[in-house]
Design a protein around this motif. Structure first.
Motif, PDB file in Angstrom:
ATOM      1  N   ILE A 245       0.865  -1.186   0.000  1.00 45.34           N
ATOM      2  CA  ILE A 245       0.000   0.000   0.000  1.00 45.34           C
ATOM      3  C   ILE A 245       0.897   1.231   0.000  1.00 45.34           C
ATOM      4  N   ASP A 246       0.534   2.244  -0.780  1.00 47.23           N
ATOM      5  CA  ASP A 246       1.374   3.440  -0.815  1.00 47.23           C
ATOM      6  C   ASP A 246       0.522   4.706  -0.931  1.00 47.23           C
ATOM      7  N   GLY A 247       1.192   5.851  -1.041  1.00 39.58           N
ATOM      8  CA  GLY A 247       0.520   7.127  -1.248  1.00 39.58           C
ATOM      9  C   GLY A 247      -0.345   7.568  -0.085  1.00 39.58           C
ATOM     10  N   ILE A 248      -1.421   8.258  -0.422  1.00 36.55           N
ATOM     11  CA  ILE A 248      -2.334   8.815   0.574  1.00 36.55           C
ATOM     12  C   ILE A 248      -2.974   7.718   1.421  1.00 36.55           C
ATOM     13  N   VAL A 249      -3.293   6.597   0.796  1.00 36.08           N
ATOM     14  CA  VAL A 249      -3.924   5.492   1.531  1.00 36.08           C
ATOM     15  C   VAL A 249      -2.985   4.987   2.624  1.00 36.08           C
ATOM     16  N   ALA A 250      -1.712   4.808   2.288  1.00 39.24           N
ATOM     17  CA  ALA A 250      -0.724   4.344   3.266  1.00 39.24           C
ATOM     18  C   ALA A 250      -0.558   5.357   4.392  1.00 39.24           C
ATOM     19  N   GLN A 251      -0.466   6.628   4.032  1.00 40.23           N
ATOM     20  CA  GLN A 251      -0.335   7.684   5.048  1.00 40.23           C
ATOM     21  C   GLN A 251      -1.510   7.668   6.012  1.00 40.23           C
ATOM     22  N   SER A 252      -2.720   7.606   5.465  1.00 38.72           N
ATOM     23  CA  SER A 252      -3.924   7.670   6.281  1.00 38.72           C
ATOM     24  C   SER A 252      -4.026   6.467   7.224  1.00 38.72           C
ATOM     25  N   LEU A 253      -3.732   5.282   6.714  1.00 39.99           N
ATOM     26  CA  LEU A 253      -3.818   4.069   7.534  1.00 39.99           C
ATOM     27  C   LEU A 253      -2.754   4.064   8.628  1.00 39.99           C
ATOM     28  N   PHE A 254      -1.552   4.492   8.290  1.00 43.74           N
ATOM     29  CA  PHE A 254      -0.460   4.525   9.261  1.00 43.74           C
ATOM     30  C   PHE A 254      -0.756   5.520  10.379  1.00 43.74           C
ATOM     31  N   ILE A 255      -1.230   6.697  10.017  1.00 45.15           N
ATOM     32  CA  ILE A 255      -1.555   7.721  11.027  1.00 45.15           C
ATOM     33  C   ILE A 255      -2.702   7.246  11.918  1.00 45.15           C
ATOM     34  N   ALA A 256      -3.708   6.609  11.312  1.00 48.73           N
ATOM     35  CA  ALA A 256      -4.862   6.129  12.089  1.00 48.73           C
ATOM     36  C   ALA A 256      -4.457   5.105  13.137  1.00 48.73           C
ATOM     37  N   SER A 257      -3.402   4.343  12.862  1.00 41.31           N
ATOM     38  CA  SER A 257      -2.975   3.291  13.798  1.00 41.31           C
ATOM     39  C   SER A 257      -2.374   3.849  15.084  1.00 41.31           C
ATOM     40  N   SER A 258      -2.041   5.135  15.085  1.00 46.27           N
ATOM     41  CA  SER A 258      -1.355   5.728  16.241  1.00 46.27           C
ATOM     42  C   SER A 258      -2.298   6.383  17.237  1.00 46.27           C
ATOM     43  N   PHE A 259      -3.590   6.398  16.949  1.00 40.68           N
ATOM     44  CA  PHE A 259      -4.544   7.089  17.814  1.00 40.68           C
ATOM     45  C   PHE A 259      -4.727   6.342  19.143  1.00 40.68           C
ATOM     46  N   PRO A 260      -5.093   7.078  20.206  1.00 42.38           N
ATOM     47  CA  PRO A 260      -5.217   6.459  21.535  1.00 42.38           C
ATOM     48  C   PRO A 260      -6.427   5.539  21.649  1.00 42.38           C
ATOM     49  N   THR A 261      -6.557   4.916  22.801  1.00 46.54           N
ATOM     50  CA  THR A 261      -7.680   4.016  23.073  1.00 46.54           C
ATOM     51  C   THR A 261      -9.016   4.741  22.951  1.00 46.54           C
ATOM     52  N   SER A 262      -9.979   4.070  22.362  1.00 47.45           N
ATOM     53  CA  SER A 262     -11.306   4.655  22.162  1.00 47.45           C
ATOM     54  C   SER A 262     -11.988   4.985  23.485  1.00 47.45           C
ATOM     55  N   ARG A 263     -12.576   6.166  23.546  1.00 45.61           N
ATOM     56  CA  ARG A 263     -13.326   6.544  24.747  1.00 45.61           C
ATOM     57  C   ARG A 263     -14.538   5.641  24.932  1.00 45.61           C
ATOM     58  N   ASN A 264     -15.002   5.000  23.842  1.00 44.43           N
ATOM     59  CA  ASN A 264     -16.169   4.114  23.938  1.00 44.43           C
ATOM     60  C   ASN A 264     -15.899   2.885  24.803  1.00 44.43           C
ATOM     61  N   THR A 265     -14.620   2.508  24.960  1.00 43.07           N
ATOM     62  CA  THR A 265     -14.309   1.387  25.847  1.00 43.07           C
ATOM     63  C   THR A 265     -14.714   1.731  27.277  1.00 43.07           C
ATOM     64  N   SER A 266     -14.510   2.991  27.646  1.00 42.71           N
ATOM     65  CA  SER A 266     -14.897   3.442  28.981  1.00 42.71           C
ATOM     66  C   SER A 266     -16.421   3.511  29.115  1.00 42.71           C
ATOM     67  N   THR A 267     -17.083   3.938  28.049  1.00 46.98           N
ATOM     68  CA  THR A 267     -18.544   4.073  28.072  1.00 46.98           C
ATOM     69  C   THR A 267     -19.232   2.729  28.276  1.00 46.98           C
ATOM     70  N   ILE A 268     -18.820   1.716  27.500  1.00 42.56           N
ATOM     71  CA  ILE A 268     -19.487   0.411  27.616  1.00 42.56           C
ATOM     72  C   ILE A 268     -19.088  -0.286  28.918  1.00 42.56           C
ATOM     73  N   ALA A 269     -17.869  -0.020  29.392  1.00 47.02           N
ATOM     74  CA  ALA A 269     -17.464  -0.603  30.679  1.00 47.02           C
ATOM     75  C   ALA A 269     -18.310  -0.051  31.817  1.00 47.02           C
ATOM     76  N   MET A 270     -18.633   1.240  31.741  1.00 44.49           N
ATOM     77  CA  MET A 270     -19.470   1.839  32.774  1.00 44.49           C
ATOM     78  C   MET A 270     -20.917   1.351  32.661  1.00 44.49           C
TER      79      MET A 270
END
Length: 305
Positions: A245-270
């Motif tokens: 995979i290369d170009g914009i698609v590769a950039q977008s996927l790579f950047i997306a992988s670095s985001f923190p844990t979803s806040r929704n994990t806390s919501t459903i746990a509560m």
């Protein structure tokens, strides 16, 4: 870029969390009621609206689907191995698995993508698709992890099918695929509910944190941070090269992988009262530390792709 992530993404998130802390200390809300509001009203509206508006070409979509499915499966296997090694109790086990596999592609990922790909909409569209996939993963695999601490497999399936977010996912896919539209008197309230979701979810997260003891060196939190912020991007980079995979698609996927844990994990746990304090701490710490890791990954994405 680092300054942007701090001022435009991290600070607004932390201010809403801080507001939740202050309000909870002053008024002592019943958080179960707010959790129900999010789960049965705001969240389904947000999921439906996001799916309704996504637009990606078929060939690019197939490439992304192949990547995100493979990426998620490997992360899930990795988290299961770590849980076996640490010999955690069921609640901690669910927290670690969800925190590594589920990332904040919504109120964190979209602002970052909007800045980076402001002149190339395909990058933002890819992030929206990842957001939708993450929602689907959260309300299937994520809820399964939470409910498996107290319910049988049959009870888990029944509980999932009763959730409004499941019906919102199905309806959103149908409306998007057949290019159906909603009357404005219906669409406007849905948009308002979707807009309210982020703010209310973050305020409730802050309220959860108001009276808990922060423990940065708790081993579940440490492994969660390593898995989400370090292993996640490293795995993404390996898969991008492996799948060519290369170009914009590769950039977008790579950047997306670095985001923190979803806040929704806390919501459903509560919502289901499975280690809600631990989930809330993981979300907070991963959000804070992600300012460093996300900036690093964005910088590398420009060099590598």
């Amino acid at each position: 870029m680092f300054l942007f992530i701090i001022l435009e993404v991290l600070v607004p998130i932390l201010l809403l969390i801080l507001l939740g802390v202050v309000l909870q200390i002053k008024f002592e809300f019943d958080l179960r009621q707010f959790s129900a509001l999010i789960t049965y009203c705001l969240m389904p509206a947000s999921v439906f609206v996001n799916i309704l508006n996504v637009n990606i070409k078929a060939d690019v979509l197939l490439q992304i689907i192949y990547y995100v499915v493979l990426y998620s499966i490997i992360l899930i296997i990795f988290s299961h191995i770590i849980c076996k090694y640490l010999k955690l109790n069921p609640g901690q086990d669910a927290a670690l698995k969800n925190s590594i596999s589920l990332m904040n592609s919504g109120n964190y990922g979209l602002p970052v993508s909007n800045l980076i790909f402001s002149h190339n909409p395909i990058g933002v569209s890819i992030q929206v698709f990842i957001l939708i996939f993450q929602n689907l993963l959260t309300y299937t695999y994520g809820i399964y992890n939470i409910l498996s601490t107290t319910k049988t497999f049959k009870e888990i399936i029944i509980s999932f099918l009763r959730l409004p977010v499941f019906h919102a996912l199905i309806l959103g896919i149908i409306f998007n695929y057949f290019k159906l539209s909603l009357p404005k008197p219906i669409l406007l309230p849905l948009n308002h509910l979707a807009d309210a979701f982020i703010a209310i979810a973050l305020i409730v997260l802050g309220a959860q944190l108001a009276k808990i003891k922060i423990n940065f060196f708790q081993r579940v939190i440490t492994w969660s941070l390593v898995g989400r912020l370090i292993v996640g991007p490293a795995l993404s980079l390996a898969l991008i090269y492996l799948l060519h995979i290369d170009g914009i698609v590769a950039q977008s996927l790579f950047i997306a992988s670095s985001f923190p844990t979803s806040r929704n994990t806390s919501t459903i746990a509560m919502e289901y009262q499975v280690e809600p304090e631990l989930h809330a701490q993981i979300v907070l710490f991963s959000t804070l530390l992600s300012a460093i890791t996300v900036t690093t990954v964005i910088y590398l994405s420009y060099i590598l792709f």
